[in-house]
Design a protein around this motif. Structure first.
Motif, PDB file in Angstrom:
ATOM      1  N   LEU A   1       8.454-103.161-142.426  1.00 31.76           N
ATOM      2  CA  LEU A   1       7.796-102.071-141.696  1.00 31.76           C
ATOM      3  C   LEU A   1       6.273-102.171-141.800  1.00 31.76           C
ATOM      4  CD1 LEU A   1      10.083 -99.022-142.584  1.00 31.76           C
ATOM      5  CD2 LEU A   1       9.801-100.113-140.351  1.00 31.76           C
TER       6      LEU A   1
ATOM      7  N   GLN B   1       3.710-102.654-138.663  1.00 34.12           N
ATOM      8  CA  GLN B   1       2.620-101.712-138.380  1.00 34.12           C
ATOM      9  C   GLN B   1       1.272-102.426-138.367  1.00 34.12           C
ATOM     10  OE1 GLN B   1       2.768 -98.631-137.469  1.00 34.12           O
ATOM     11  NE2 GLN B   1       0.566 -98.175-137.546  1.00 34.12           N
TER      12      GLN B   1
ATOM     13  N   ALA C   1       5.013 -99.172-135.470  1.00 33.81           N
ATOM     14  CA  ALA C   1       6.096 -98.522-136.216  1.00 33.81           C
ATOM     15  C   ALA C   1       5.975 -97.010-136.160  1.00 33.81           C
ATOM     16  CB  ALA C   1       6.084 -99.017-137.667  1.00 33.81           C
TER      17      ALA C   1
END
Length: 291
Positions: A48, A52, A71
Motif C-alpha cells: 500500500l 501511494q 491508494a
C-alpha cells in the motif's frame, strides 16, 4: 613443498538402530503465529505504501503510474461503494454464480476423478475426452455458452463450472492413484467389500489431494466468472468493474478489482478451513500448511 594429502573427514554412517527420520515433518522454517501475522501485515502495508508513493508523485518510470488512482482515492471510493445497495447486490450475484458452478464442479470432479482412477473402462471412455477438452481455456468457451444456453446467467455458471471442474478432476485422479496398494490389500484381506475400500481407504486417503484441487478450482472460478461477467453479464462485480472502465472511472475499476481479490481470498480460506477439519488424521504440521 609438501602437500597435505589428508582425506577430509567423512560423516559416520548412520547406525542400524538409529531412529528413522520423520519424513512428515515440515521443511519450512518454523515461524510462530504472531510472526506469521506480522509478516502478512508488513507485506500488505508495504504494498500500500509503495502504491501511494508511486501514484501520489505521478511517477513515470518504465511503467506509468500518473494515470492510476492513488491508494487514498481508492479507499474513499471503496467507502462510497460500501454505502450503495447496488454494491451488495453485485457481491451476492457473483457469489451465487461461483457457488453454483464450483459446487457442481466439486461434486462431479471428485466423483469422476475417483471413477477414472479406479476403473479402466471409465478411464478408456472418458480419459481421451477429458484430455482433449482440458487444455481449452474456460473463457474461450464463452461464444459456445452463448449459443448453447438460453440465458446469459446459465452460460456464466457453465463457464465457472468448466473452470473449476478440471483442477478438481485431475487432482482427485492423481491422489487416488498415489495411494499405497497395501492399504487396500489390508482391507480386502479382512474381507472388506469394494464399497468399504472406497469409504474407508480411497476417499479418506485422497482427501489432501482433493482439497488441493478444490483450492485451485475456487480461485480459477473467480477468474472466469469475472471475465464472463465482463463479456456477457448484466450484474455482478465483473460487470460493474467493466462499466466503470467504459466511463473512465478508474477508481471504480480498482475498487472492483479489490472486491474480487477479497472475495477470492475469503472463499479460498473457507475451502482450506474445511480441508483442515476433514483431514484431522494428518499430522498437525501438514494440516497447517497451505494446500
Amino acid at each position: 613443498m609438501a602437500t597435505d594429502t589428508t582425506a577430509p573427514a567423512l560423516a559416520p554412517p548412520p547406525a542400524a538402530d538409529d531412529p528413522p527420520r520423520d519424513l512428515s515433518r515440515s521443511r519450512t522454517a518454523p515461524v510462530g503465529a504472531w510472526g506469521q501475522r506480522g509478516l502478512r501485515a508488513v507485506s500488505l502495508l508495504g504494498a500500500l505504501a509503495l502504491w501511494q508513493l508511486l501514484t501520489a508523485t505521478d511517477a513515470r518510470l518504465w511503467l506509468r503510474f500518473d494515470k492510476l488512482p492513488s491508494a487514498t482515492e481508492v479507499a474513499a471510493g471503496f467507502a462510497e461503494r460500501l454505502r450503495s445497495p447496488e454494491y451488495y447486490s453485485d457481491l451476492v450475484t457473483s457469489l451465487l454464480r461461483v457457488a453454483t458452478g464450483f459446487g457442481l464442479a466439486a461434486v462431479l470432479g471428485i466423483a469422476l476423478g475417483v471413477a477414472v482412477a479406479r476403473s479402466g473402462v471409465v478411464a478408456g471412455l472418458l480419459g481421451p475426452l477429458f484430455e482433449a477438452v482440458r487444455p481449452i481455456p474456460a473463457i474461450a468457451l464463452v461464444p459456445i455458452a452463448i449459443l448453447l444456453f438460453p440465458t446469459s446467467e446459465q452460460g456464466i455458471v457453465f463457464i465457472t463450472f468448466v473452470a473449476a471442474f478440471f483442477p478438481v478432476l485431475v487432482s482427485t485422479r492423481h491422489a487416488v492413484r498415489a495411494l499405497p496398494p497395501i492399504w487396500e490389500d489390508a482391507v480386502r484381506t479382512m474381507g472388506g467389500s469394494r464399497w468399504r475400500v472406497l469409504r474407508t481407504v480411497v476417499l479418506p486417503g485422497a482427501l489432501p489431494g482433493v482439497f488441493g484441487g478444490l483450492s485451485v478450482g475456487v480461485g480459477v472460478s473467480w477468474i472466469c466468472v469475472i471475465s464472463a461477467e465482463m463479456i456477457s453479464g448484466q450484474y455482478g462485480v465483473g460487470y460493474r468493474a467493466w462499466q466503470a472502465y467504459t466511463v473512465v472511472d478508474y477508481t471504480g475499476v480498482v475498487v472492483g478489482m479489490l472486491s474480487i481479490g477479497l472475495l477470492g481470498w475469503a472463499t479460498a480460506a473457507a475451502v482450506e478451513w474445511v480441508g483442515r477439519r476433514a483431514t484431522g488424521w494428518l499430522p498437525r504440521e501438514l494440516r497447517r500448511q497451505p494446500w
